[in-house]
Design an enzyme around this catalytic site. Sequence first.
Site, short mmCIF file in Angstrom:
data_model
loop_
_atom_site.label_atom_id
_atom_site.label_comp_id
_atom_site.label_asym_id
_atom_site.label_seq_id
_atom_site.Cartn_x
_atom_site.Cartn_y
_atom_site.Cartn_z
CE LYS A 232 -42.84 8.63 88.92
NZ LYS A 232 -43.09 9.42 90.15
CB CYS B 61 -29.57 13.57 75.29
SG CYS B 61 -29.16 11.99 74.50
CB CYS C 152 -24.05 8.27 77.93
SG CYS C 152 -23.36 9.20 76.54
CG HIS D 137 -24.33 13.13 74.09
ND1 HIS D 137 -23.94 11.94 74.66
CD2 HIS D 137 -23.20 13.83 73.85
CE1 HIS D 137 -22.62 11.92 74.78
NE2 HIS D 137 -22.15 13.06 74.29
CB CYS E 207 -28.58 8.70 78.59
SG CYS E 207 -29.42 9.64 77.29
FE1 FES Z 1 -27.78 10.73 76.01
FE2 FES Z 1 -25.15 10.63 75.85
S1 FES Z 1 -26.32 11.89 77.11
S2 FES Z 1 -26.59 9.46 74.78
#
Ligand code: FES
Length: 75
Positions: A23, A42, A51, A55, A40
């Site tokens: 996890k 994504c 981030c 994304h 982030c």
């Molecule tokens: Fe994952 Fe930007 S939200 S790199």
Amino acid sequence: YCPKARKCGSGRCNNAIQLTNPKVVDTIDVEDITDKAVFCRCWKSKNWPYCDGSHAAHNKETGDNLGPVIVKKPQ
Ligand code: FES
């Protein structure tokens, strides 16, 4: 990496980060955030948990609409 994870039924979001960890949990001390922190959502960032703009390529490739969460400190 399965770009059609939802369609192929794997259900997996994370295909790169700490894959041997059962996890992935990150703790950020709010006192360490100076102005803002961009996290982030994504699971594609090379600078996890922050981030790095990955994304955008994911969204372009898949038609998704993912983006980061931005935590801002009051001025
Ligand atoms: Fe994952 Fe930007 S939200 S790199």
